[in-house]
Design a protein around this motif. Structure first.
Motif, PDB file in Angstrom:
ATOM      1  N   ILE A 177      -8.030   1.311  -6.170  1.00 14.88           N
ATOM      2  CA  ILE A 177      -7.750  -0.043  -5.687  1.00 14.88           C
ATOM      3  C   ILE A 177      -9.007  -0.853  -5.390  1.00 14.88           C
ATOM      4  O   ILE A 177      -9.077  -2.037  -5.700  1.00 14.88           O
ATOM      5  CB  ILE A 177      -6.779  -0.031  -4.469  1.00 14.88           C
ATOM      6  CG1 ILE A 177      -6.294  -1.450  -4.136  1.00 14.88           C
ATOM      7  CG2 ILE A 177      -7.419   0.599  -3.255  1.00 14.88           C
ATOM      8  CD1 ILE A 177      -5.362  -2.041  -5.124  1.00 14.88           C
ATOM      9  N   THR A 218      -0.464   1.364  -5.307  1.00 16.99           N
ATOM     10  CA  THR A 218      -0.408   0.131  -4.527  1.00 16.99           C
ATOM     11  C   THR A 218       0.081  -0.990  -5.428  1.00 16.99           C
ATOM     12  O   THR A 218      -0.517  -1.263  -6.472  1.00 16.99           O
ATOM     13  CB  THR A 218      -1.793  -0.212  -3.934  1.00 16.99           C
ATOM     14  OG1 THR A 218      -2.168   0.840  -3.035  1.00 16.99           O
ATOM     15  CG2 THR A 218      -1.780  -1.531  -3.189  1.00 16.99           C
ATOM     16  N   THR A 232      -3.878   4.042  -6.004  1.00 12.43           N
ATOM     17  CA  THR A 232      -4.562   3.713  -4.760  1.00 12.43           C
ATOM     18  C   THR A 232      -6.009   4.195  -4.780  1.00 12.43           C
ATOM     19  O   THR A 232      -6.891   3.525  -4.230  1.00 12.43           O
ATOM     20  CB  THR A 232      -3.780   4.267  -3.562  1.00 12.43           C
ATOM     21  OG1 THR A 232      -2.484   3.629  -3.561  1.00 12.43           O
ATOM     22  CG2 THR A 232      -4.460   3.979  -2.248  1.00 12.43           C
ATOM     23  N   PHE A 269       0.821  -1.206   0.000  1.00 11.33           N
ATOM     24  CA  PHE A 269       0.000   0.000   0.000  1.00 11.33           C
ATOM     25  C   PHE A 269       0.855   1.255   0.000  1.00 11.33           C
ATOM     26  O   PHE A 269       1.820   1.375   0.748  1.00 11.33           O
ATOM     27  CB  PHE A 269      -0.907   0.013   1.238  1.00 11.33           C
ATOM     28  CG  PHE A 269      -1.749   1.252   1.354  1.00 11.33           C
ATOM     29  CD1 PHE A 269      -2.947   1.341   0.692  1.00 11.33           C
ATOM     30  CD2 PHE A 269      -1.317   2.331   2.108  1.00 11.33           C
ATOM     31  CE1 PHE A 269      -3.724   2.491   0.777  1.00 11.33           C
ATOM     32  CE2 PHE A 269      -2.083   3.483   2.202  1.00 11.33           C
ATOM     33  CZ  PHE A 269      -3.291   3.563   1.540  1.00 11.33           C
TER      34      PHE A 269
END
Length: 136
Positions: free
Chosen positions: A37, A14, A34, A9
């Motif tokens: 995600i 990520t 991210t 992360f």
């Protein structure tokens, strides 16, 4: 048997790695923004069975949580809400970025490619996953 997935992360990107279905080999899958995600994971989990998700646990040299842990906690809460049937595990991620760069150098990856943070994040996720596999 389902795959095990690892996430490295980051607030921007990520890195994602997965095992094969026999849970023997860790391989880098991709790097995702991210902010995207959860959409990526929702789509991936429709296609593949994932037994658990391993998330890197950033620690200081003395074993205490690093500052990078702060944004990970709410992310894990969100994962638990979004995917309540998938257990979340943690794996110490100290030195994974350095090891990822060392691996790239040893593999003959050119400097320009080594500067691609997305590649480093994917390799870091793979190292986190491999460390988890070695531990279980």
């Amino acid at each position: 048997m389902g795959r095990i997935m690892a996430l490295d992360f980051g607030e921007v990107r990520t890195g994602i790695a997965v095992t094969d279905e026999l849970q023997l080999i860790a391989s880098g899958l991709t790097t995702v923004k991210t902010s995207e995600i959860f959409a990526f994971l929702t789509d991936y989990l429709k296609k593949e069975r994932v037994e658990c998700i391993v998330i890197g646990e950033p620690k200081q040299m003395d074993g205490t949580p690093s500052e990078s842990e702060t944004p990970i906690r709410p992310f894990i809460k969100g994962l638990t809400r979004a995917f309540p049937t998938i257990p979340i595990k943690r794996q110490d991620e100290r030195f994974t970025s350095k090891m990822a760069l060392d691996t790239m150098i040893a593999g003959g990856v050119r400097k320009k490619k080594r500067q691609d943070k997305a590649v480093v994040d994917k390799i870091s996720a793979t190292l986190i996953l491999q460390a988890y596999l070695d531990r279980i």
